[in-house]
Scaffold this active site. Structure first.
Site, PDB file in Angstrom:
ATOM      1  N   CYS A   2       0.652  -1.174   0.105  1.00 34.98           N
ATOM      2  CA  CYS A   2      -0.008   0.234   0.116  1.00 34.98           C
ATOM      3  C   CYS A   2       0.960   1.218  -0.009  1.00 34.98           C
ATOM      4  CB  CYS A   2      -0.963  -0.048   1.306  1.00 34.98           C
ATOM      5  SG  CYS A   2      -1.877  -1.547   1.379  1.00 34.98           S
ATOM      6  N   ARG A  30       1.663   1.787  -5.937  1.00 36.70           N
ATOM      7  CA  ARG A  30       1.874   0.669  -4.907  1.00 36.70           C
ATOM      8  C   ARG A  30       0.526  -0.187  -4.602  1.00 36.70           C
ATOM      9  NH1 ARG A  30       6.492   1.886  -1.835  1.00 36.70           N
ATOM     10  NH2 ARG A  30       5.447   0.472  -0.211  1.00 36.70           N
ATOM     11  N   ASN A 105       0.398  -0.235   6.018  1.00 35.40           N
ATOM     12  CA  ASN A 105       1.071  -0.959   4.896  1.00 35.40           C
ATOM     13  C   ASN A 105       1.574  -2.166   5.676  1.00 35.40           C
ATOM     14  OD1 ASN A 105       2.291  -1.905   2.761  1.00 35.40           O
ATOM     15  ND2 ASN A 105       3.824  -0.511   2.999  1.00 35.40           N
ATOM     16  N   GLY A 106       1.403  -3.407   4.903  1.00 37.07           N
ATOM     17  CA  GLY A 106       1.910  -4.645   5.550  1.00 37.07           C
ATOM     18  C   GLY A 106       0.823  -5.610   5.908  1.00 37.07           C
ATOM     19  N   GLU A 488      11.397 -12.455 -20.258  1.00 39.36           N
ATOM     20  CA  GLU A 488      11.084 -10.748 -19.697  1.00 39.36           C
ATOM     21  C   GLU A 488       9.871 -10.462 -20.945  1.00 39.36           C
ATOM     22  OE1 GLU A 488      10.938  -9.023 -17.351  1.00 39.36           O
ATOM     23  OE2 GLU A 488      10.768  -7.161 -18.139  1.00 39.36           O
ATOM     24  N   LYS A 492       6.341  -9.311 -19.728  1.00 43.74           N
ATOM     25  CA  LYS A 492       5.674  -8.198 -20.018  1.00 43.74           C
ATOM     26  C   LYS A 492       4.275  -8.308 -20.779  1.00 43.74           C
ATOM     27  CE  LYS A 492       7.557  -5.900 -17.911  1.00 43.74           C
ATOM     28  NZ  LYS A 492       8.643  -6.096 -17.153  1.00 43.74           N
ATOM     29  N   GLU A 495       1.447  -9.529 -18.060  1.00 46.38           N
ATOM     30  CA  GLU A 495       1.044  -8.736 -16.977  1.00 46.38           C
ATOM     31  C   GLU A 495       0.312  -7.411 -17.800  1.00 46.38           C
ATOM     32  OE1 GLU A 495       4.038  -7.156 -14.528  1.00 46.38           O
ATOM     33  OE2 GLU A 495       5.521  -7.195 -16.007  1.00 46.38           O
ATOM     34  N   HIS A 511      12.478 -30.476 -27.091  1.00 45.67           N
ATOM     35  CA  HIS A 511      12.062 -31.561 -25.878  1.00 45.67           C
ATOM     36  C   HIS A 511      10.735 -31.427 -25.654  1.00 45.67           C
ATOM     37  CE1 HIS A 511      16.306 -32.384 -26.133  1.00 45.67           C
ATOM     38  NE2 HIS A 511      16.505 -31.068 -26.078  1.00 45.67           N
ATOM     39  N   LYS A 614       2.865  -2.216  -7.581  1.00 42.69           N
ATOM     40  CA  LYS A 614       4.335  -1.942  -8.104  1.00 42.69           C
ATOM     41  C   LYS A 614       5.385  -2.850  -6.704  1.00 42.69           C
ATOM     42  CE  LYS A 614       7.720  -0.192 -10.200  1.00 42.69           C
ATOM     43  NZ  LYS A 614       7.925  -0.821 -11.385  1.00 42.69           N
TER      44      LYS A 614
HETATM   45  C1  F6R Z   1       7.341  -7.083 -13.625  1.00 43.42           C
HETATM   46  C2  F6R Z   1       7.839  -6.618 -12.235  1.00 43.42           C
HETATM   47  C3  F6R Z   1       8.049  -7.634 -11.054  1.00 43.42           C
HETATM   48  C4  F6R Z   1       9.007  -7.177 -10.270  1.00 43.42           C
HETATM   49  C5  F6R Z   1       9.262  -7.868  -9.211  1.00 43.42           C
HETATM   50  C6  F6R Z   1      10.323  -7.313  -8.244  1.00 43.42           C
HETATM   51  O1  F6R Z   1       7.210  -6.048 -14.663  1.00 43.42           O
HETATM   52  O2  F6R Z   1       7.851  -5.338 -12.330  1.00 43.42           O
HETATM   53  O3  F6R Z   1       8.189  -8.720 -11.638  1.00 43.42           O
HETATM   54  O4  F6R Z   1      10.311  -7.211 -11.087  1.00 43.42           O
HETATM   55  O5  F6R Z   1       8.096  -7.893  -8.139  1.00 43.42           O
HETATM   56  O6  F6R Z   1      10.359  -6.179  -7.772  1.00 43.42           O
HETATM   57  P1  F6R Z   1      11.387  -5.372  -7.042  1.00 43.42           P
HETATM   58  O7  F6R Z   1      12.461  -5.217  -8.355  1.00 43.42           O
HETATM   59  O8  F6R Z   1      10.860  -4.303  -6.823  1.00 43.42           O
HETATM   60  O9  F6R Z   1      11.971  -6.240  -5.969  1.00 43.42           O
END
Ligand code: F6R
Length: 619
Positions: A2, A30, A105-106, A488, A492, A495, A511, A614
């Site tokens: 949060c 967040r 938050n938490g 990656e 992308k 998500e 395989h 995030k």
């Molecule tokens: C994907 C993404 C997540 C973060 C992961 C780690 O686009 O953003 O997979 O890379 O949650 O987050 P951090 O780097 O903040 O530890």
């Protein structure tokens, strides 16, 4: 996950609500399941909270404005305990007449036991959250003591888990009290006004002077200053620093979305991460080092811990660091690390990679590594965050604030920082000579201009994305450092566009996964440079032929001048030439742009994809 904001000011313009709403807008990345505010006014606590995005709260406040105030807290939520409803949104209230408001938050792990205790005392709850338990407890303590800081102290010592709490009370105007354990909280120091935030973005529009709080600390802000204690009440000090970016860095800068802006920030992110890294003797300058060179020379293995995109950066790092240092490197998903009985001792360097520096899984992996006696080094983008503080050494990436939930520029900066680390270790241990390191550094310095050039060629990628908006599944193939790039690219797309996507090591295809290929199946292939050792280029070209023969629609990412791929590609996306190990810094860019535009073509929320947040501060 949060976002939380607190504010007190003595300014005559009573702008507490404005400051808190602006802070929430910057912290919405967040979590965006619900949002709420509480103001301390002459009429007591005034509060509003709404399920859904911040915009819902904004509209509600426009319909029914709250009275002006100089003391406020605000919250934007990523739901854990209790669904995303108005009732479960923060703030929660406690104390006699509900005169206390609290945000969190938490996760409070022992909340069931505490709630049962309160229920037995006849306390009534209006939500399903763990937060309301803390609100009731702090409210009750305040009623006993009349001191908000003391009330907070009495309660935090009873809580288990991870939390940042902020509280205000109707009888204490001009006071916000915050506490943190395993969850972030930063103080902003203004002129006659003080701020609290989950990160500095909360108050960057007002001040760049920040104070980082330590673990298990309580802070009280008033218009006259701030005071920090530990959970036992002993005076403590935070660490002051100046934020090096300004509010404009956290804005869209003319782009339609933060993600698009952040993709275009990438040349700068790489350049800034490289900046000032080597002294006159060619030795790396780490930002914070509490590991001696002698200990670094003694390392026998490296374990990289990270999650998601950061873990893919770690996979790229493995290829480079092993090549340059000959130290075995293992990449562990941080959430699995602790549970696999890791082989780690004092000659192991555990490198964590995290944009936010707050990812709970990664933090717990670092703590576990510390307990096992390992040396710990953090590659991190966020100053003042928890993971760097828990680590013996820090190498900050300088990507600037990353607001879009999907990581882009942080990924490139993480890879860049990993290269720097690899080169430094190689030099320190005499595995690589200064000349070789200088050569790689020289090529790395060319990368920002090459990304810039690449970003100028993305029109066709955008067209392909719009053309593919109805795709049901997309595959991504790569080999060597192209493998994590493929992973990656798939992440992308999942998500951002909610399309089933898988990344595979191209050699693995035969395989099993080749059974997925049917006529028209779109497959992206990240092709290594023709001069990559072990004839890898030739092998990937064969892989392309194999899937093309089975009807796949092949979209090939290949270096300028690589003509071998042309006969087997439905589309060729060109990237500038570079050294084979550095190629991910370029090859991933079209995949980011593709996902961005496919999400836009489907009219989805690029910056805030569903179900995500995030900063993942729960395990
Ligand atoms: C994907 C993404 C997540 C973060 C992961 C780690 O686009 O953003 O997979 O890379 O949650 O987050 P951090 O780097 O903040 O530890």
């Amino acid at each position: 996950m949060c976002g939380i904001v607190g504010y007190v000011g003595r300014n005559a313009d009573d702008r507490a609500l404005e400051v808190v709403m602006e802070g929430l807008a910057r912290l919405e990345y967040r979590g965006y399941d619900s949002a709420g505010v509480a103001l301390v006014t002459d009429a007591g606590i005034l509060s509003d909270k709404r399920a859904g995005k911040l915009e819902n709260l904004r509209k509600a406040l426009a319909r029914q404005p709250l009275a002006p105030s100089r003391t406020a807290i605000g919250h934007t939520r990523w739901a854990t305990h209790g669904g995303p409803t108005d009732e479960n949104a923060h703030p929660h209230h406690g104390g006699e007449g509900d005169r206390l408001a609290l945000i969190h938050n938490g996760i409070i792990e022992n909340f069931h036991a505490l709630k049962n205790e309160l229920l037995a005392d006849g306390v009534e709850f209006t939500s399903e959250t763990d937060t309301e338990v803390a609100a009731k407890l702090v409210g009750r303590e305040y009623d006993r003591t009349g001191d908000l800081t003391a009330a907070m102290r009495a309660v935090v010592n009873r809580l288990e888990g991870a939390f940042t709490l902020l509280a205000v009370h109707a009888d204490s105007p001009g006071v916000v009290v915050g506490a943190r354990r395993n969850s972030p909280l930063v103080v902003g120091v203004g002129d006659g006004e003080f701020f609290l935030g989950s990160d500095v973005a909360a108050f960057i529009g007002y001040t760049r002077n920040a104070v980082e709080l330590g673990q298990d600390q309580i802070v009280t802000i008033t218009p006259d200053g701030y005071a920090v204690t530990d959970f036992a009440g002993n005076p403590a000090a935070g660490r002051g620093y100046e934020v090096t970016w300004d509010a404009s860095a956290a804005e869209k800068g003319g782009f339609a979305t933060f993600m698009e802006k952040e993709i275009h920030d990438q040349p700068q992110a790489v350049a800034d991460t490289l900046l000032g890294r080597f002294d006159e003797d060619g030795c790396l300058v780490l930002d914070e080092v509490r590991i001696s060179e002698e200990d670094l020379r003694r390392i026998t293995r490296i374990t990289i811990v990270a999650c998601g995109t950061a873990a893919y950066a770690g996979m790229v790092a493995k290829y480079a660091i092993e090549h340059w240092t000959r130290i075995p490197v293992e990449v562990a998903l941080a959430h699995e690390f602790r549970y696999c009985d890791p082989i780690v001792d004092e000659t192991t360097l555990v490198v964590s990679i995290s944009q936010s520096g707050e990812t709970m899984d990664t933090l717990m992996a670092v703590k576990h590594a510390n307990e096992l006696g390992a040396l710990t080094l953090s590659i991190c983008n966020t100053h003042g965050s928890t993971i760097p503080r828990e680590s013996d050494a820090v190498l900050y990436t300088h990507a600037g604030p990353e607001i879009a939930v999907a990581s882009t520029k942080a990924f490139l900066a993480q890879i860049t920082a990993s290269y720097i680390l690899g080169l430094y270790l190689a030099q320190l241990r005499g595995e690589t000579y200064a000349d070789d390191a200088r050569e790689v550094m020289a090529e790395l310095r060319q990368i920002p201009a090459k990304i810039e050039d690449l970003l100028g060629r993305m029109d066709r990628v955008k067209e392909i994305a719009y053309f593919m908006a109805d795709s049901r599944a997309v595959l991504f193939l790569g080999r060597h450092v192209g493998f994590p790039v493929a992973l990656e690219g798939a992440l992308k797309l999942k998500e951002l566009a909610y399309i089933h996507a898988e990344g595979f090591a191209a050699g693995e295809l035969k395989h099993g996964p080749i059974a997925l290929i049917e006529p028209g199946q779109p497959v992206f292939i990240v092709v290594p440079a023709p001069d990559t050792p072990h004839e890898l280029h030739k092998k990937v070209v064969s892989n392309i032929q194999e899937i093309r023969a089975r009807g796949a629609r092949t979209i090939v990412i290949a270096e300028d001048g690589d003509e071998d791929v042309v006969p087997f590609a439905n589309e060729v996306i060109r990237v500038p030439q570079t050294a084979p190990l550095l190629a991910p810094l370029l090859a991933v860019v079209p995949l980011q742009v593709f996902a961005l535009h496919l999400s836009t073509a489907k009219d989805l929320d690029v910056d805030q994809p569903r179900n995500l947040a995030k900063s993942v501060t729960v395990e």
